[in-house]
Every structure is written in structure tokens, then in C-alpha cells.
Design a protein around this motif. Structure first.
Motif, PDB file in Angstrom:
ATOM      1  N   GLY A 131       0.794  -1.225   0.000  1.00 16.64           N
ATOM      2  CA  GLY A 131       0.000   0.000   0.000  1.00 16.64           C
ATOM      3  C   GLY A 131       0.825   1.273   0.000  1.00 16.64           C
ATOM      4  O   GLY A 131       0.270   2.360   0.120  1.00 16.64           O
ATOM      5  N   GLN A 132       2.138   1.163  -0.129  1.00 16.91           N
ATOM      6  CA  GLN A 132       3.002   2.342  -0.118  1.00 16.91           C
ATOM      7  C   GLN A 132       3.700   2.487  -1.464  1.00 16.91           C
ATOM      8  O   GLN A 132       3.939   1.509  -2.158  1.00 16.91           O
ATOM      9  CB  GLN A 132       4.071   2.215   0.966  1.00 16.91           C
ATOM     10  CG  GLN A 132       3.526   2.067   2.358  1.00 16.91           C
ATOM     11  CD  GLN A 132       4.624   1.697   3.343  1.00 16.91           C
ATOM     12  OE1 GLN A 132       5.789   1.934   3.107  1.00 16.91           O
ATOM     13  NE2 GLN A 132       4.225   1.103   4.458  1.00 16.91           N
ATOM     14  N   LYS A 133       4.046   3.705  -1.802  1.00 16.12           N
ATOM     15  CA  LYS A 133       4.868   3.951  -2.973  1.00 16.12           C
ATOM     16  C   LYS A 133       6.295   3.504  -2.640  1.00 16.12           C
ATOM     17  O   LYS A 133       6.779   3.739  -1.534  1.00 16.12           O
ATOM     18  CB  LYS A 133       4.842   5.442  -3.331  1.00 16.12           C
ATOM     19  CG  LYS A 133       5.585   5.769  -4.598  1.00 16.12           C
ATOM     20  CD  LYS A 133       5.445   7.248  -4.924  1.00 16.12           C
ATOM     21  CE  LYS A 133       6.309   7.562  -6.140  1.00 16.12           C
ATOM     22  NZ  LYS A 133       6.355   8.986  -6.407  1.00 16.12           N
ATOM     23  N   VAL A 134       6.956   2.845  -3.581  1.00 15.03           N
ATOM     24  CA  VAL A 134       8.316   2.349  -3.385  1.00 15.03           C
ATOM     25  C   VAL A 134       9.278   3.231  -4.170  1.00 15.03           C
ATOM     26  O   VAL A 134       9.073   3.483  -5.351  1.00 15.03           O
ATOM     27  CB  VAL A 134       8.430   0.879  -3.846  1.00 15.03           C
ATOM     28  CG1 VAL A 134       9.867   0.398  -3.787  1.00 15.03           C
ATOM     29  CG2 VAL A 134       7.525  -0.004  -2.999  1.00 15.03           C
ATOM     30  N   CYS A 135      10.318   3.700  -3.494  1.00 16.31           N
ATOM     31  CA  CYS A 135      11.302   4.589  -4.134  1.00 16.31           C
ATOM     32  C   CYS A 135      12.710   4.034  -3.953  1.00 16.31           C
ATOM     33  O   CYS A 135      13.515   4.581  -3.199  1.00 16.31           O
ATOM     34  CB  CYS A 135      11.211   5.992  -3.549  1.00 16.31           C
ATOM     35  SG  CYS A 135       9.670   6.819  -3.993  1.00 16.31           S
ATOM     36  N   GLY A 136      13.010   2.945  -4.580  1.00 12.79           N
ATOM     37  CA  GLY A 136      14.343   2.379  -4.471  1.00 12.79           C
ATOM     38  C   GLY A 136      14.558   1.736  -3.118  1.00 12.79           C
ATOM     39  O   GLY A 136      13.616   1.288  -2.465  1.00 12.79           O
ATOM     40  N   LEU A 137      15.819   1.719  -2.699  1.00 18.68           N
ATOM     41  CA  LEU A 137      16.154   1.094  -1.430  1.00 18.68           C
ATOM     42  C   LEU A 137      17.221   1.936  -0.739  1.00 18.68           C
ATOM     43  O   LEU A 137      18.197   2.344  -1.369  1.00 18.68           O
ATOM     44  CB  LEU A 137      16.689  -0.323  -1.648  1.00 18.68           C
ATOM     45  CG  LEU A 137      16.851  -1.157  -0.386  1.00 18.68           C
ATOM     46  CD1 LEU A 137      15.498  -1.752   0.019  1.00 18.68           C
ATOM     47  CD2 LEU A 137      17.855  -2.262  -0.595  1.00 18.68           C
ATOM     48  N   THR A 138      17.016   2.195   0.536  1.00 18.64           N
ATOM     49  CA  THR A 138      18.014   2.889   1.345  1.00 18.64           C
ATOM     50  C   THR A 138      18.520   1.918   2.397  1.00 18.64           C
ATOM     51  O   THR A 138      17.730   1.307   3.121  1.00 18.64           O
ATOM     52  CB  THR A 138      17.426   4.141   2.017  1.00 18.64           C
ATOM     53  OG1 THR A 138      16.926   5.019   1.006  1.00 18.64           O
ATOM     54  CG2 THR A 138      18.484   4.872   2.837  1.00 18.64           C
ATOM     55  N   VAL A 139      19.843   1.775   2.455  1.00 21.63           N
ATOM     56  CA  VAL A 139      20.494   0.898   3.426  1.00 21.63           C
ATOM     57  C   VAL A 139      21.050   1.772   4.545  1.00 21.63           C
ATOM     58  O   VAL A 139      21.748   2.746   4.281  1.00 21.63           O
ATOM     59  CB  VAL A 139      21.653   0.104   2.779  1.00 21.63           C
ATOM     60  CG1 VAL A 139      22.333  -0.797   3.800  1.00 21.63           C
ATOM     61  CG2 VAL A 139      21.167  -0.697   1.580  1.00 21.63           C
ATOM     62  N   HIS A 140      20.738   1.411   5.782  1.00 22.08           N
ATOM     63  CA  HIS A 140      21.291   2.095   6.944  1.00 22.08           C
ATOM     64  C   HIS A 140      22.384   1.215   7.535  1.00 22.08           C
ATOM     65  O   HIS A 140      22.122   0.078   7.936  1.00 22.08           O
ATOM     66  CB  HIS A 140      20.207   2.358   7.994  1.00 22.08           C
ATOM     67  CG  HIS A 140      19.273   3.454   7.607  1.00 22.08           C
ATOM     68  ND1 HIS A 140      19.351   4.703   8.171  1.00 22.08           N
ATOM     69  CD2 HIS A 140      18.266   3.492   6.704  1.00 22.08           C
ATOM     70  CE1 HIS A 140      18.410   5.473   7.631  1.00 22.08           C
ATOM     71  NE2 HIS A 140      17.743   4.749   6.732  1.00 22.08           N
ATOM     72  N   PHE A 141      23.620   1.747   7.557  1.00 23.89           N
ATOM     73  CA  PHE A 141      24.756   1.054   8.145  1.00 23.89           C
ATOM     74  C   PHE A 141      24.863   1.494   9.600  1.00 23.89           C
ATOM     75  O   PHE A 141      25.023   2.680   9.883  1.00 23.89           O
ATOM     76  CB  PHE A 141      26.040   1.388   7.377  1.00 23.89           C
ATOM     77  CG  PHE A 141      26.041   0.849   5.984  1.00 23.89           C
ATOM     78  CD1 PHE A 141      26.426  -0.459   5.733  1.00 23.89           C
ATOM     79  CD2 PHE A 141      25.625   1.643   4.924  1.00 23.89           C
ATOM     80  CE1 PHE A 141      26.417  -0.970   4.435  1.00 23.89           C
ATOM     81  CE2 PHE A 141      25.609   1.144   3.630  1.00 23.89           C
ATOM     82  CZ  PHE A 141      26.004  -0.168   3.386  1.00 23.89           C
ATOM     83  N   LEU A 142      24.746   0.535  10.511  1.00 25.24           N
ATOM     84  CA  LEU A 142      24.699   0.801  11.945  1.00 25.24           C
ATOM     85  C   LEU A 142      25.927   0.210  12.632  1.00 25.24           C
ATOM     86  O   LEU A 142      26.587  -0.674  12.064  1.00 25.24           O
ATOM     87  CB  LEU A 142      23.425   0.190  12.536  1.00 25.24           C
ATOM     88  CG  LEU A 142      22.117   0.608  11.858  1.00 25.24           C
ATOM     89  CD1 LEU A 142      20.966  -0.272  12.320  1.00 25.24           C
ATOM     90  CD2 LEU A 142      21.823   2.067  12.133  1.00 25.24           C
ATOM     91  N   PRO A 143      26.237   0.665  13.843  1.00 22.12           N
ATOM     92  CA  PRO A 143      27.341   0.051  14.582  1.00 22.12           C
ATOM     93  C   PRO A 143      27.150  -1.460  14.721  1.00 22.12           C
ATOM     94  O   PRO A 143      26.029  -1.971  14.614  1.00 22.12           O
ATOM     95  CB  PRO A 143      27.278   0.747  15.939  1.00 22.12           C
ATOM     96  CG  PRO A 143      26.652   2.072  15.654  1.00 22.12           C
ATOM     97  CD  PRO A 143      25.641   1.786  14.565  1.00 22.12           C
ATOM     98  N   CYS A 144      28.239  -2.140  14.968  1.00 18.17           N
ATOM     99  CA  CYS A 144      28.258  -3.606  15.136  1.00 18.17           C
ATOM    100  C   CYS A 144      27.854  -4.327  13.853  1.00 18.17           C
ATOM    101  O   CYS A 144      27.319  -5.442  13.899  1.00 18.17           O
ATOM    102  CB  CYS A 144      27.381  -4.043  16.306  1.00 18.17           C
ATOM    103  SG  CYS A 144      27.975  -3.428  17.901  1.00 18.17           S
TER     104      CYS A 144
END
Length: 177
Positions: A131-144
Motif C-alpha cells: 500500500g506504499q509507494k516504493v522509491c528504491g532502497l536505502t540501506v542504513h549502516f549501523l554500529p556492530c
């Protein structure tokens, strides 16, 4: 006027790309990233597609092409993220750069920089985007070496953006094994 050979190849290539996207009924868009760590992300890819840019500590970037989300989200949908971390250009190692004239010092410095690089890979679940518009992919790089991904069209930091993690995260003393 007849098309040039290059023009025909471009038309065939574009037609093939459009055809592949229509067959898979998916939208292709960019790969972006947000780096929440003190390490640089020297490179990253999602399912083998390059994210292009180096992403400095506590920065965003990317711009690679393309992530094609299936038209319908299904439970178990994942992506494989491969990345390399290392010393950033603004680290203390950049201040130690000896220049290129003294080759032994340069190679010792380069070895020190390369010793900090790590190659990583992880399979990450893609959150439900029904039900949402998709705009590519965002990757979040987190500690560990943790990751989160989103297909959201909203910008990081906006109230509607689904990942609320602050950009500057403290590095833990130790990571869970």
C-alpha cells in the motif's frame, strides 16, 4: 534518416531494460545509504548492484542503479548487502599521509590503511511496503555491522520516514557475538 549503429544498440538495450521491468512488474530506482558509524563505507552493493559512492562517517550517499522492488511485498523478502568498511578520509590516517615521494613510507601508510578495511555481507529483511509507494532502497549502516533497509520515498529525518535511528550513534565498547 537511418539510425546509426550505436543508436540501434541503445534502442535495443533500452527496450530490453523496459521489457525486463515490465515482465517483473517492478519499479527500478536508486540505491542510497545512510552511514551511522565512524567508519567509511568504501563501497556497497545490494543483490550485486553497486551503490556507487563512498559514504563517509555519519553521512548519506549512494545513487547506484537500480533496485527493483517486486510489485507486491511478500513475507520473507530479503536483500543481500555486501560492503567494505575502512578508515575514512577524515580519519587520523589521512593526517598521516606521507605523500608519494618517499615510497617506503607511502607503502607502510597504505598497508596501515588497508589493515583497517573489512569485507562484510549480510542478508536483510525488506520491511512490508504493501500500500506504499516504493522509491528504491536505502540501506542504513549501523554500529556492530548491523543493517536496516527501507523502500520509503520520504527523506531520512522527515517525520514520515520509517527509520528513526539518529545519524550519530555512539560506538559500543563491544558488539554482541
Amino acid at each position: 534518416m537511418p539510425r546509426s549503429r550505436d543508436g540501434r544498440y541503445r534502442s535495443v538495450l533500452l527496450g530490453t531494460l523496459v521489457g525486463v521491468l515490465l515482465v517483473h512488474n517492478a519499479k527500478a530506482s536508486t540505491l542510497e545509504a545512510i552511514n551511522h558509524t565512524h567508519w567509511a563505507i568504501n563501497r556497497f552493493s545490494v543483490d550485486g548492484r553497486s551503490g556507487l559512492d563512498i559514504i563517509g562517517p555519519y553521512q548519506g550517499g549512494g545513487g547506484g542503479c537500480c533496485y527493483s522492488a517486486p510489485s507486491r511485498w511478500q513475507p520473507g523478502l530479503t536483500v543481500r548487502v555486501d560492503w567494505e568498511t575502512g578508515a575514512s578520509g577524515v580519519s587520523e590516517l589521512a593526517d598521516e599521509f606521507p605523500g608519494f615521494a618517499d615510497r617506503p613510507k607511502y607503502f607502510a601508510w597504505k598497508q596501515k590503511v588497508n589493515a583497517q578495511k573489512r569485507q562484510l555481507s549480510k542478508v536483510v529483511p525488506v520491511p512490508d511496503y504493501t500500500g506504499q509507494k516504493v522509491c528504491g532502497l536505502t540501506v542504513h549502516f549501523l554500529p556492530c555491522d548491523e543493517l536496516q533497509v527501507t523502500t520509503s520515498c520520504y527523506a531520512f529525518g522527515s517525520p514520515e520516514y520509517p527509520i528513526k535511528t539518529p545519524l550519530h550513534l555512539p560506538e559500543p565498547q563491544s558488539c554482541p557475538q
